[in-house]
Design a protein around this motif. Structure first.
Motif, PDB file in Angstrom:
ATOM      1  N   GLU A  25      58.587  13.601  50.872  1.00  0.00           N
ATOM      2  CA  GLU A  25      57.535  14.280  49.864  1.00  0.00           C
ATOM      3  C   GLU A  25      56.487  15.145  50.600  1.00  0.00           C
ATOM      4  OE1 GLU A  25      57.551  15.067  46.795  1.00  0.00           O
ATOM      5  OE2 GLU A  25      58.966  13.667  45.886  1.00  0.00           O
ATOM      6  N   ARG A 124      62.287  18.056  36.294  1.00  0.00           N
ATOM      7  CA  ARG A 124      61.338  17.366  37.122  1.00  0.00           C
ATOM      8  C   ARG A 124      60.168  18.389  37.468  1.00  0.00           C
ATOM      9  NH1 ARG A 124      66.016  18.779  40.709  1.00  0.00           N
ATOM     10  NH2 ARG A 124      66.449  20.013  38.947  1.00  0.00           N
ATOM     11  N   ARG A 132      60.382  21.567  38.949  1.00  0.00           N
ATOM     12  CA  ARG A 132      60.638  21.186  40.329  1.00  0.00           C
ATOM     13  C   ARG A 132      62.151  21.811  40.352  1.00  0.00           C
ATOM     14  NH1 ARG A 132      58.736  16.570  43.338  1.00  0.00           N
ATOM     15  NH2 ARG A 132      60.005  16.043  45.137  1.00  0.00           N
ATOM     16  N   ARG A 184      66.521  12.522  47.800  1.00  0.00           N
ATOM     17  CA  ARG A 184      65.728  11.957  46.652  1.00  0.00           C
ATOM     18  C   ARG A 184      64.629  12.489  46.393  1.00  0.00           C
ATOM     19  NH1 ARG A 184      65.601   6.635  44.588  1.00  0.00           N
ATOM     20  NH2 ARG A 184      64.793   6.979  42.357  1.00  0.00           N
ATOM     21  N   ARG A 188      65.047  14.504  43.417  1.00  0.00           N
ATOM     22  CA  ARG A 188      64.631  13.463  42.347  1.00  0.00           C
ATOM     23  C   ARG A 188      65.714  13.153  41.742  1.00  0.00           C
ATOM     24  NH1 ARG A 188      60.635  10.545  43.772  1.00  0.00           N
ATOM     25  NH2 ARG A 188      58.613  11.394  44.293  1.00  0.00           N
TER      26      ARG A 188
END
Length: 223
Positions: A25, A124, A132, A184, A188
């Motif tokens: 991230e 997201r 996102r 991931r 996400r």
């Protein structure tokens, strides 16, 4: 584009020694998280692995294809010797550098397409509150943070014949884990979908690489 070797090594070490979604991230938010950075790292890793193959062939000639007989020559002598080499050997030597970014782009591209499709039904948000969206260049960067150094480490293991098989298997599993965290973090997706992405993608890539290798091999023989 300038290569910041210190920053590059720091990133590689952090990703390899402190794996997790949080680490990726943080990496995906860096200004350097681009396709250009990823390709530079992959090409650099390809060049290093090619040199390691040269050294390995010199130290362990019985385990090599004897493709590197000219490493002790001067540049002009090397060039002359290179011109005398069969086309097949030249293709095999160059493939480590030239095919690395091609295979990388294909692999990441397929996984990006699959992940993007699987995430279309999910809302997201970025930390800023914006929607996102998984981006190919950024995802390529995340994969390069561990793919480039692991390719070098894997080849280094060939210098330890008694450990290379077990260690290579462990690294392959670890790379799968890191790919899980990277996917991931970028898309996400739920765990099941992430596993599907990183399992199905290599199947297509493996088939394509096999086809490409066959073409290169046959073209070398034909020449």
């Amino acid at each position: 584009m300038t290569i910041d070797l210190r920053s590059m090594f720091q990133t590689w070490v952090k990703v390899l020694t402190k794996p997790g979604v949080d680490v990726f991230e943080a990496e995906r938010l860096k200004p350097s998280a681009t396709l250009a950075t990823a390709l530079v790292w992959i090409v650099l890793a390809g060049a290093v692995t090619t040199l390691l193959e040269l050294l390995h062939a010199r130290l362990y000639p019985s385990f090599s294809m004897n493709m590197w007989p000219f490493s002790s020559l001067m540049p002009s002598e090397f060039l002359a010797a290179w011109k005398e080499m069969p086309a097949r050997s030249q293709i095999q030597i160059l493939s480590g550098v030239l095919t690395a970014p091609i295979v990388f782009i294909i692999s990441v591209g397929i996984q990006h397409l699959i992940a993007s499709q699987l995430g279309m039904d999910r809302i997201r948000l970025e930390p800023s509150g914006e929607k996102r969206l998984g981006r190919f260049g950024r995802y390529a960067y995340l994969n390069a943070t561990f793919g480039a150094p692991l390719s070098i480490i894997t080849l280094l293991l060939d210098f330890v014949p008694l450990l290379n098989c077990i260690a290579s298997l462990i690294l392959a599993i670890y790379q799968f884990v890191l790919a899980y965290f990277a996917t991931r973090a970028e898309y996400r997706l739920p765990r099941g979908r992430v596993i599907f992405v990183i399992l199905v993608g290599p199947i297509f890539v493996g088939g394509g690489c096999g086809l490409l290798s066959g073409v290169l091999y046959n073209s070398g023989i034909g020449s």
